[in-house]
Scaffold this active site. Sequence first.
Site, PDB file in Angstrom:
ATOM      1  N   VAL B  88      -9.718  52.867  27.047  1.00 25.32           N
ATOM      2  CA  VAL B  88     -10.669  53.768  26.402  1.00 25.32           C
ATOM      3  C   VAL B  88     -11.417  52.949  25.341  1.00 25.32           C
ATOM      4  O   VAL B  88     -10.785  52.201  24.581  1.00 25.32           O
ATOM      5  CB  VAL B  88      -9.943  54.963  25.755  1.00 25.32           C
ATOM      6  CG1 VAL B  88     -10.920  55.848  24.990  1.00 25.32           C
ATOM      7  CG2 VAL B  88      -9.209  55.778  26.826  1.00 25.32           C
ATOM      8  N   GLY B  94      -8.388  58.474  20.155  1.00 27.78           N
ATOM      9  CA  GLY B  94      -7.882  59.601  19.365  1.00 27.78           C
ATOM     10  C   GLY B  94      -8.341  60.951  19.886  1.00 27.78           C
ATOM     11  O   GLY B  94      -8.092  61.982  19.259  1.00 27.78           O
ATOM     12  N   GLY B  96      -7.612  61.935  23.101  1.00 26.60           N
ATOM     13  CA  GLY B  96      -6.768  62.303  24.248  1.00 26.60           C
ATOM     14  C   GLY B  96      -7.324  61.833  25.582  1.00 26.60           C
ATOM     15  O   GLY B  96      -6.869  62.282  26.645  1.00 26.60           O
ATOM     16  N   TYR B 132       3.389  55.025  25.838  1.00 24.60           N
ATOM     17  CA  TYR B 132       4.037  55.079  27.144  1.00 24.60           C
ATOM     18  C   TYR B 132       5.479  55.590  27.014  1.00 24.60           C
ATOM     19  O   TYR B 132       5.946  56.374  27.834  1.00 24.60           O
ATOM     20  CB  TYR B 132       4.033  53.701  27.811  1.00 24.60           C
ATOM     21  CG  TYR B 132       2.650  53.133  28.037  1.00 24.60           C
ATOM     22  CD1 TYR B 132       1.563  53.965  28.323  1.00 24.60           C
ATOM     23  CD2 TYR B 132       2.414  51.764  27.962  1.00 24.60           C
ATOM     24  CE1 TYR B 132       0.299  53.443  28.530  1.00 24.60           C
ATOM     25  CE2 TYR B 132       1.149  51.232  28.185  1.00 24.60           C
ATOM     26  CZ  TYR B 132       0.093  52.072  28.456  1.00 24.60           C
ATOM     27  OH  TYR B 132      -1.149  51.547  28.654  1.00 24.60           O
TER      28      TYR B 132
END
Lengths: 169, 169
Positions: B88, B94, B96, B132
């Site tokens: 991203v 931040g 999602g 993760y």
Amino acid sequence: MGTEIRSATAADVTQILAFIRALAAYERAPEAVVATEDGLLRDGFGPNPIYFCLIADHDGQPAGFALYFYNYSTWLGQPGIYLEDLFVLPEFRGLGIGKALLKRVAEIAVEKGCQRLQWEVLDWNTPAIDFYRAMGAEFLDEWRNVRLNGDAIRRIADGPGNRQMETQP
Amino acid sequence: MGTEIRSATAADVTQILAFIRALAAYERAPEAVVATEDGLLRDGFGPNPIYFCLIADHDGQPAGFALYFYNYSTWLGQPGIYLEDLFVLPEFRGLGIGKALLKRVAEIAVEKGCQRLQWEVLDWNTPAIDFYRAMGAEFLDEWRNVRLNGDAIRRIADGPGNRQMETQP
């Protein structure tokens, strides 16, 4: 006679599963094999094989195997070969059969224009590590392998995404 | 508007290459990317794609991507998903979006019946490792990643195999 490396055919699936089980036992995880002959047949010998398999016969006896598939490097922008399994039965070790299998995989990589051939080794498997190092392999120890298993995958698939966060314009 | 996850098309290759370069820069290897738009087009958007790509758009702007392919587990006897890249852009963090991409990949794994979703993470990337772990991922730290690059592959392919050791019957 000696050693002959050949592409596996559908007729070899019983032997391939026996090799997979023998390798899992060597890797101290004999109970981990749930593969079936039907699955191996479907995935390796249909119109679009997911994996490819080489068999080493020594004096006409199946002695070892290599099983690989293609992966993809976004940095190189091209496919590579991922060697899932490379195994020689204990009674056929020391005859250069593992090296002959790896050489054939390397030949296939050259034929296909692949710039990378990758696999994994257990950190306690010193004979294999030494063998790979002697062949010029690098160890990418700064990368950690991460895995989600079935339950965790389903939990994430079913859980909240940020679709719930979407607002209408 | 919010975030939308969609399958990439051939029209996205310029953006995919930009994401790949941005991820390589984040991974401190900006010079490692030699991929081209032509190669990405050929390998991802032909009749038999080698990789698959999802794009996250946020308020209509490309914000992140996930790129994956299928691997094969001989223990399970079935294909799994290998997530090559998940990224991203810094200005979209931040929100999602990484989680939404991973959720979509997990949904695809469920659709395809894959029991494993795997990837790699750099050992210094603590925010990713924590993310993760919170999702239920395992770290397979007993397995070392081994790689042969082009020169080593050719040396093995061209070198002596044990064909030379074969004897006539």
